[in-house]
Design a protein around this motif. Structure first.
Motif: not given
Length: 373
Positions: A128, A153, A196, A199, A331
């Motif tokens: 990402c 991201n 992502n 997380h 993002d």
């Protein structure tokens, strides 16, 4: 003499008649050739027109480029099949590329889509954080990009469609709390740290867990979502903490490795294991008693909606105006228009209703090794 002249006259008349017949036949033949030539020309013109019309029809179709992290993970195959079928029903063409768990390969695939001038690119990201530059190239070329399931991201993609990954973490934590009311030590064998979603999931998991009697004593990440790494992590963790009560697994593929190690240590069924995705093997373990819960995400709904959005965005619609796109998700740099679906905690108690009655897996498949009479 008179008879001789009469014979010559008859011969002359006969020759004239033959000439007239010959000339008539010749004219008819030439006419037929001319008409036949015209007919052939007309047919060729019609054929060319049909080809042109067919080519134009193909050009009018929305062209979608779909690049997938890797088909090693079971769920991506189902996502692909539903996505492609839905897009085709809507009159679009989909070019599917398998990145083979290689971020550089995925970048090359996106560059290929840019060179093909597709109408929209859909990305199930391998890494990402590694795609922002190539996403910028696509946007500079006027091609919108959709982050599918995993947020890319710092890229300001045109749309993000996924499940509530924070909620996935929350229901994982709650499942462990419910199943281990006495509290105890637990492990976290997570997915790739470059994803992502991992997380977001961890944030939700930690928030719910902090007010419980469960203690995370071991954490690890299966980088690149390589489930095989979980075996080594489990052996290491069990050596340090043999009295573990529960294990949070990044997905059901990782859970497969975890349960296998538990079985080798005669602990399968005694340790509470949770995962996500609703893989068939996980559902089988749930009814058998070696996995407690899977955070099920109705991926067919996700794939259908993503395909619909891809066609609409490829047709020029603004993502923020699409039905169901009601929020934004950051993002890391930008707030991205998003469509977020809800996950469902599936245990032995509701697996028949959610998984089987919902048509995700067949009853005989789920209960392959268990009694369902």
């Amino acid at each position: 003499m008179k008879g001789h002249i009469t014979d010559k006259k008859k011969k002359s008349e006969k020759k004239g008649a033959v000439k007239r017949i010959f000339l008539g036949a010749l004219l008819i033949g030439i006419g037929a050739l001319i008409l036949g030539g015209c007919g052939s020309s007309t047919e060729e013109t019609q054929s060319e027109q049909e080809k042109t019309a067919s080519a134009k029809k193909e050009d009018d179709k929305i062209q979608i480029g779909l690049t997938v992290d890797s088909f090693v993970i079971e769920r991506w195959i189902r996502d692909r099949d539903v996505f492609v079928a839905t897009a085709r029903e809507m009159g679009a063409d989909v070019n599917v590329q398998d990145a083979g768990a290689d971020a550089k390969e995925q970048i090359s695939q996106i560059e290929y889509f840019i060179s093909k001038q597709v109408d929209v690119i859909v990305v199930i990201a391998r890494d990402c954080g590694a795609l922002s530059d190539v996403i910028q190239k696509a946007q500079n070329a006027g091609i919108p990009v959709i982050s599918y399931d995993r947020m890319i991201n710092n890229s300001n993609t045109n749309l993000y469609i996924s499940f509530d990954n924070r909620k996935v973490g929350e229901i994982m934590a709650q499942a462990l709390i419910d199943a281990i009311p006495q509290g105890g030590d637990i492990f976290m064998i997570q997915g790739s740290s470059t994803d992502n979603n991992v997380h977001m999931l961890k944030n939700g998991f930690d928030d719910v867990l902090k007010n419980s009697d469960l203690n995370v004593v071991y954490e690890a990440n299966c980088e690149g979502w390589m489930a095989e790494l979980a075996e080594g992590y489990m052996e290491e963790a069990l050596e340090k903490y043999p009295h573990v009560k529960g294990i949070m697994c990044g997905n059901d593929d990782i859970a497969s490795q975890v349960v296998e190690v538990l079985a080798e240590n005669q602990m399968a069924g005694d340790v509470i294991v949770v995962g996500q995705d609703g893989d068939l093997a996980a559902c089988q373990r749930i009814v058998e008693g070696t996995q407690y819960m899977t955070a099920f995400k109705p991926i067919e709904d996700l794939a259908r909606e993503a395909a619909k959005y891809a066609v609409e965005i490829g047709s020029g619609k603004d993502p923020s105006e699409l039905e169901g796109v009601t929020e934004t998700v950051n993002d890391g740099t930008y707030d991205v228009s998003s469509r977020i679906l809800e996950p469902i905690a599936v245990t032995k108690e509701n697996i028949d209703k959610v998984i089987i009655d919902g048509g995700f897996h067949r009853r005989d498949e789920v209960y392959l090794n268990a009694d369902y009479s």
